[in-house]
Design a protein around this motif. Structure first.
Motif: not given
Lengths: 137, 314
Positions: B25, B17-18, B21-22, B13-14, A57, A4
């Motif tokens: 989503d 953050a990713r 996101r995963l 941190r990156r 992000d 999504q």
């Protein structure tokens, strides 16, 4: 598993000018186009914009600069993103920017700059064509 | 090359953050990484903050973070805003009020959109909290959407829940009656310099008395003025008191168990929903059953039972 993915964009205003109407109009239009907008408001530093973009992000950063400081902020944000290994985040923006500066900034890696008179539909169409959610890679 | 989970563990941190996101989503690689990190979770203390729009939640969270940072604690913040049901888009604006921490590596703020989930949290909230926990954050604050009456999911996730109210709330008292009372471990009476603060406190107190102290904990009422920081030290102390009480009475374990059960149920719901979506598009038998309901040929209950039977076979 079905995904999504949504496009996430940080919208902010670096520097001292206090005119955030344009940024808000664009933020709302992008939301209405189905994107997730992290709105960080006025008077941001380049560092705070880059930190927020990394924590959130985002896929792109959209900056509004009306103060004439575009030749400072856009390259600085690109440089900070590079330093932090995050230069895959697309930078675009809008403002009152002279023709010569437009070309110089595009050479610096600013993906797209919108000048006065641009419709929100044009901005949305550009985002749809150029920005992809990173999670969908 | 280090895996995503290893990079999160290493403090990148990156990468964290990713991963968030995963998870937000619904990408399966995210759940693989979280599985790897799961043994690193369970250390953070999780504080939920709920209350009506305009009650000052974000400003209060910003101030609490400052106090905790002064006390040497690292802090994660998950701030949730509503997704527009019309466009699917969202404007996430809570960071505007949390900017003093932007340059601080001991603070990680993440904004999430509800994406159609009810209950005041996004589907991914617990997963994002788990990532912050694995990153080693001492405290994690969850700021709910704040629509009013259905913020109940926070109870299943946080160890300590704050309900933020303001003087002159009127209708909010109805919300309290409708169930916010049961959520609150601590009542925060914010904007305490506004008119009507004494009356508001009396009303909340009356409601607490009415509710009794079923659990042996009587929710305190803490007055704050988040815009100036007044009362925030007291609030941080009240949170510590509650966490200590949970520990001393053995209730902390109960809350952790409850949170884990909620997490499993959420994961199950998500998986079921995705499997159903996939089955509707891919399995012609199921699509046919739904068509039969669409045409009015069959009633929705028989169709639902038939679909469920199909799914358990497939």
């Amino acid at each position: 598993m079905q995904e999504q993915a949504r496009i996430r964009i940080l919208v902010g205003k670096p520097g001292l000018d206090g005119h955030d109407r344009g940024a808000k109009v664009v933020a709302r239009a992008l939301r209405d186009a189905g994107f997730e907008i992290i709105y960080t408001g006025l008077h941001q530093t380049a560092e705070s914009i880059v930190s927020a973009a990394i924590e959130e992000d985002v896929d792109a950063i959209g900056l509004s600069i009306l103060s004439g400081a575009h030749m400072t902020y856009f390259p600085k944000i690109r440089k900070l993103l590079q330093e932090r290994g995050a230069d895959d985040i697309i930078v675009f923006g809008g403002g009152i920017i002279p023709e010569d500066d437009l070309q110089a900034l595009e050479q610096e890696g600013i993906a797209r700059l919108f000048t006065p008179g641009t419709t929100t539909e044009e901005i949305i169409a550009w985002v749809r064509d150029n920005v992809r959610p990173k999670s969908a890679a | 090359m280090a895996t995503l989970a290893q990079r999160v563990r290493g403090g990148e941190r990156r990468a964290a953050a990713r991963l968030m996101r995963l998870l937000d989503d619904g990408v399966s690689a995210g759940f693989d990484a979280l599985r790897e990190l799961y043994p690193d979770t369970g250390r953070a203390r999780i504080v939920g903050v709920t209350g009506s729009p305009g009650s000052g939640k974000s400003t209060l969270v910003d101030q609490l973070v400052r106090v905790w940072r002064d006390r040497g604690l690292t802090v994660g913040v998950v701030a949730i805003d509503p997704t527009s049901p019309f466009s699917g888009g969202a404007i996430l604006g809570d960071r505007i009020r949390m900017r003093q921490h932007e340059a601080d590596d001991g603070v990680f703020v993440r904004s999430l959109a509800t994406r159609g989930n009810l209950g005041g949290l996004s589907r991914s909230t617990r997963d994002v909290v788990a990532v912050m926990d694995a990153m080693g954050m001492d405290r994690i604050v969850i700021e709910t959407v704040g629509v009013g009456q259905d913020e109940v999911d926070i109870v299943g996730t946080a160890h300590t829940s704050l309900v933020v109210l303001v003087p002159g709330m009127g209708d909010d008292i109805q919300a309290i009656k409708a169930g916010i009372l049961e959520i609150a471990d601590i009542f925060v009476l914010n904007k305490a310099d506004h008119e009507g603060v004494d009356r508001a406190e009396r009303e909340i107190r009356a409601m607490i008395e009415l509710g009794g102290d079923l659990d042996g904990w009587k929710p305190p009422i803490v007055r704050t003025i988040a815009s100036s920081g007044e009362g925030v030290l007291n609030l941080a102390d009240a949170v510590d008191d509650h966490l200590r009480w949970l520990d001393e009475t053995g209730r902390f374990e109960d809350r952790v168990r409850r949170a884990r059960v909620h997490h499993v149920r959420q994961a199950l719901r998500d998986r079921f929903e995705r499997r159903l979506d996939r089955a509707i598009t891919e399995q012609t038998g199921i699509a046919g059953l739904i068509d039969a309901a669409a045409s009015g040929e069959q009633d929705p209950y028989s169709v639902a039972d038939a679909v469920l039977a199909e799914l358990s076979v497939g």
